[in-house]
Every structure is written in C-alpha cells, then in structure tokens.
Design a protein around this motif. Structure first.
Motif, short mmCIF file in Angstrom:
data_model
loop_
_atom_site.label_atom_id
_atom_site.label_comp_id
_atom_site.label_asym_id
_atom_site.label_seq_id
_atom_site.Cartn_x
_atom_site.Cartn_y
_atom_site.Cartn_z
N THR A 228 0.85 -1.19 0.00
CA THR A 228 0.00 0.00 0.00
C THR A 228 0.88 1.23 0.00
O THR A 228 1.72 1.41 0.88
CB THR A 228 -0.92 0.03 1.23
OG1 THR A 228 -1.77 -1.12 1.21
CG2 THR A 228 -1.78 1.29 1.23
N SER A 230 1.01 5.38 0.04
CA SER A 230 0.28 6.61 0.33
C SER A 230 1.21 7.79 0.14
O SER A 230 2.39 7.72 0.52
CB SER A 230 -0.27 6.61 1.76
OG SER A 230 -1.18 5.55 1.95
N TYR A 239 -2.96 10.69 -1.68
CA TYR A 239 -3.02 9.76 -2.81
C TYR A 239 -2.70 8.37 -2.29
O TYR A 239 -1.67 8.16 -1.63
CB TYR A 239 -2.01 10.17 -3.88
CG TYR A 239 -1.91 9.24 -5.07
CD1 TYR A 239 -2.62 9.51 -6.24
CD2 TYR A 239 -1.11 8.11 -5.02
CE1 TYR A 239 -2.52 8.66 -7.34
CE2 TYR A 239 -1.01 7.26 -6.12
CZ TYR A 239 -1.71 7.54 -7.26
OH TYR A 239 -1.62 6.69 -8.35
N THR A 240 -3.56 7.38 -2.57
CA THR A 240 -3.35 6.02 -2.10
C THR A 240 -3.56 5.04 -3.24
O THR A 240 -4.51 5.17 -4.02
CB THR A 240 -4.31 5.67 -0.95
OG1 THR A 240 -4.13 6.62 0.12
CG2 THR A 240 -4.04 4.28 -0.41
N THR A 241 -2.64 4.07 -3.34
CA THR A 241 -2.78 3.03 -4.36
C THR A 241 -2.13 1.75 -3.86
O THR A 241 -1.37 1.77 -2.88
CB THR A 241 -2.12 3.46 -5.69
OG1 THR A 241 -2.44 2.51 -6.71
CG2 THR A 241 -0.61 3.56 -5.56
N THR A 242 -2.42 0.63 -4.53
CA THR A 242 -1.80 -0.65 -4.22
C THR A 242 -0.83 -1.01 -5.34
O THR A 242 -1.20 -1.00 -6.52
CB THR A 242 -2.85 -1.76 -4.07
OG1 THR A 242 -3.73 -1.43 -3.00
CG2 THR A 242 -2.19 -3.10 -3.78
N ILE A 253 4.84 4.46 -10.33
CA ILE A 253 3.68 5.24 -9.88
C ILE A 253 3.91 6.69 -10.27
O ILE A 253 4.93 7.28 -9.89
CB ILE A 253 3.49 5.13 -8.36
CG1 ILE A 253 3.22 3.68 -7.95
CG2 ILE A 253 2.36 6.05 -7.89
CD1 ILE A 253 3.16 3.48 -6.45
N ALA A 255 1.91 9.90 -9.67
CA ALA A 255 0.75 10.41 -8.93
C ALA A 255 0.52 11.88 -9.23
O ALA A 255 1.43 12.70 -9.06
CB ALA A 255 0.98 10.22 -7.43
#
Length: 376
Positions: A228, A230, A239-242, A253, A255
């Motif tokens: 995870t 952040s 901003y949060t992603t896996t 990533i 973002a």
C-alpha cells in the motif's frame, strides 16, 4: 471542681507552659514563599530551561521557591548554548535576566556526491537528501551513506567528514542478479514534494533532480507482493494506491495530486521524524517528552515546533521545525560529548520568621523546665 495551686510560682509555671505549647502549635502565618525569574534573550524565542527540566520560549517567567539557586540554560539554533547559575530572590520579588547568545561558528564539512548510474536516492544517517549528484553540508563525523536506485542493490558505506574540508565521492552501484528476487517502486508526483509511505513506513519525498531534471523516488529491494502506497502533500488530498511488485521488475507510480477542496475536516497535522547520533536520546517536542530516538512523531499540529534532544553525557541539542499541514519533516541531531560539570543543587532555606519562632520556642521550653526544677 476548681484547681488549687500551692503558690504563685506554680501558677506562673502553668501560665508559661501553656504559652509555650500555644506557640509551638500555631503555624507560621502564610506569607509569600515564592519569587519570580524573568528570562529574556537576544535573539528572542530561544528555549530557556531551568534545572534542565522546565523549559519555555523566551521571554519566559519561572516561579520558584524564594532564596534558592538554579541552573539556567538557554538554547537557540545557530548559537552557542548559554549556561549559568541564577538566584531566586526574596519572597514576592522579581529578578530579570537577559542572555545575549553568541553566534556559533560554522563546523560543517562539504560532501560532493555522485553515483554511477546517477539519479540514485541519497540517505545519510537515515535522512533523505534527494538524488545524485548533490552537494551536501554535514557535521564533522563518520556518517552512514545509503544509495538506492531501481534495478540495483542498495549501496551502503561509512563516510568521514572533516570540518572545513570537501570530500568528493563517486560511487558505483551493482545491478541485481537473476537470483536476487527483488523488485522496486519508482514514484513521481505532480507537483513535487509529496511524502511517500509504503505500508505505513516513511520512504522519502519526491523532489527535483540535478539542475531541475525529473528524478523519481525509489523504494528498493522489495520482496514480491502487494504494497500500500500513500502520498501526502500540504493542501492536496492523500493519494493512495496498491502496488504489485514482482521479482526483477520496477512498478512505476506517477501520482497527480488533487487539491483539497474546502471541507469540514481539513488536514492540520503532520509528522516529524527524529534521529540522533548516537541513538537513544530523549525527545522533547515543545518541552513535552515524546520518546527515544529514532522515532516518528505523528499528529503534530501544523506550525513551528521546538525539538530538543537530551542524552546523558552529551550537550543538549535543539532545533526549530516548521511542520506543514499533512506533510512530513526530518530532524537529525548530532550530539556533542559534554565537557561541563553538573549544575549546583538548589540550597534549602528557612525564612527569618520561621527561624526566630523555632529559637523562641526552644528558649521558652528551656525556661519552663528550669522553673519547674526550682519549684521542687
């Protein structure tokens, strides 16, 4: 039944004894027992600490027991700390103390650092400094350098920095082998300056590269699996992603941070990550004990705060840090061995009234005993 006395001497004896008992039992009237120390400094807004425990920003007022001695230490970033013994005056009185702080001479060395390949992330003593190449000012000491870049093993080595000297380093990174089994993250943000957390662990801030070129933040040597990610930035939504990491590959990533729209619960807190050399120092945030280094202080209100590090055998170290809303700042203190002697212990005192009362009571009691012996 009325009392009968043998003679006037017995009556006098009883009267004196009653008077003496009354004096011994009646407490001294409550009078002011404290005085004030008003401490100012040039420059102001320094950290004034009394007896190494009670600290306030200057100008400060300390209320202490009258007629007592104390140790006063004043700190300010960029200045030599001032230490002295001060005296709290008679009850109800005020003593004004002004401390003129002296600018501390520069004691840093310069590190000119590059890597092959370049654009490797720089960590020195667990503090993130951006990407290579960089010119960095450091305190004279032996530091731990770590370089990170996707597809390469982390490079770790001690570096020695001397006061007033320049150290030039170009370090070569080794690419992963087929059997390494590692994967990486490569992270960029628009705009720059986002604080990156992977599974809740702080990994650095997205910053510009050399001469303004784009430089991603790398999180390296990760085992295959899901993570995870952040990213926080002041005045932007989190901003949060896996990220799914596979061996031998780099998960990218990019973002784009979204501005925060007005809402009922805006982000007003941030994080201060505190390190020290040596580790194990007590951390005080605005004179409140928070723990022992290394430690990340969370939910710190937005604004300017004073971080004080204290370790037995070393001089206190302090710095002022501005915590952005929703952001993170790093603090790394290099502690200097202490050469000063211990502070004097405050001297216990008795007020003049209290002393006179005690002596008078002893004298009266002695007179009673003597009269009693003569009456026999």
């Amino acid at each position: 039944m009325p009392l009968k006395f043998k003679n006037s001497r017995s009556l006098l004896l009883i009267t004196i004894l009653s008077f003496a008992v009354a004096i011994c039992m009646v407490p001294v009237s409550a009078a002011p027992s404290t005085s004030s120390l008003q401490v100012s400094s040039t420059p102001s807004n320094a950290l004034a600490c009394l007896d190494q425990s009670y600290c306030q920003a200057t100008p400060a007022t300390f209320v202490e027991n009258a007629n007592s001695y104390h140790s006063l230490t004043v700190y300010q970033a960029g200045y030599t700390q001032s230490s002295q013994t001060v005296y709290a005056p008679d009850a109800g009185e005020i003593t004004s103390i002004n401390v003129n702080l002296v600018t501390s001479p520069s004691q840093t060395g310069i590190l000119n650092l590059d890597s092959s390949p370049s654009n490797a992330d720089i960590w020195i003593d667990n503090v993130y400094y951006g990407a290579t190449p960089q010119t960095i000012a450091l305190n004279p000491a032996t530091h731990t350098l770590i370089l990170k870049k996707a597809g390469y093993f982390d490079f770790t080595a001690p570096i020695s920095i001397a006061s007033g000297e320049t150290t030039n380093l170009i370090e070569t990174l080794s690419p992963y082998t087929q059997a390494s089994g590692y994967g990486d993250l490569q992270i960029t943000t628009t705009p720059l300056g986002g604080a990156v957390y992977v599974d809740g662990n702080y990994e650095g801030i997205t910053v510009g590269g050399f001469n303004g070129a784009s430089s991603p933040l790398y999180v390296t040597q990760l085992s295959p699996g899901s993570y995870t990610v952040s990213i926080t930035l002041a005045n932007y939504q989190t901003y949060t992603t896996t990220a799914t990491v596979t061996a031998g590959s780099t998960y990218t990533i990019q973002a784009t941070m979204v501005p925060v729209t007005p809402g009922p619960t805006p982000i007003t807190n941030g994080v201060i990550t505190v390190e020290s050399n040596p580790a194990g120092a007590y951390i005080y945030l605005d004179n409140v004990f928070k723990g022992v280094t290394p430690l990340s202080l969370t939910n710190v209100p937005q604004g300017t705060h004073i971080v004080l590090l204290r370790l037995t055998g070393y001089e206190d170290w302090q710095v002022s840090k501005n915590v952005p809303s929703g952001g993170s700042v790093d603090t790394s203190g290099i502690l200097t061995p202490s050469t000063s002697s211990s502070s004097p212990t405050a001297l216990p005192t008795k007020s003049p009234i209290e002393v006179v009362t005690i002596l008078s009571s002893i004298g009266i009691c002695y007179a009673v005993v003597m009269l009693h012996k003569k009456s026999k």
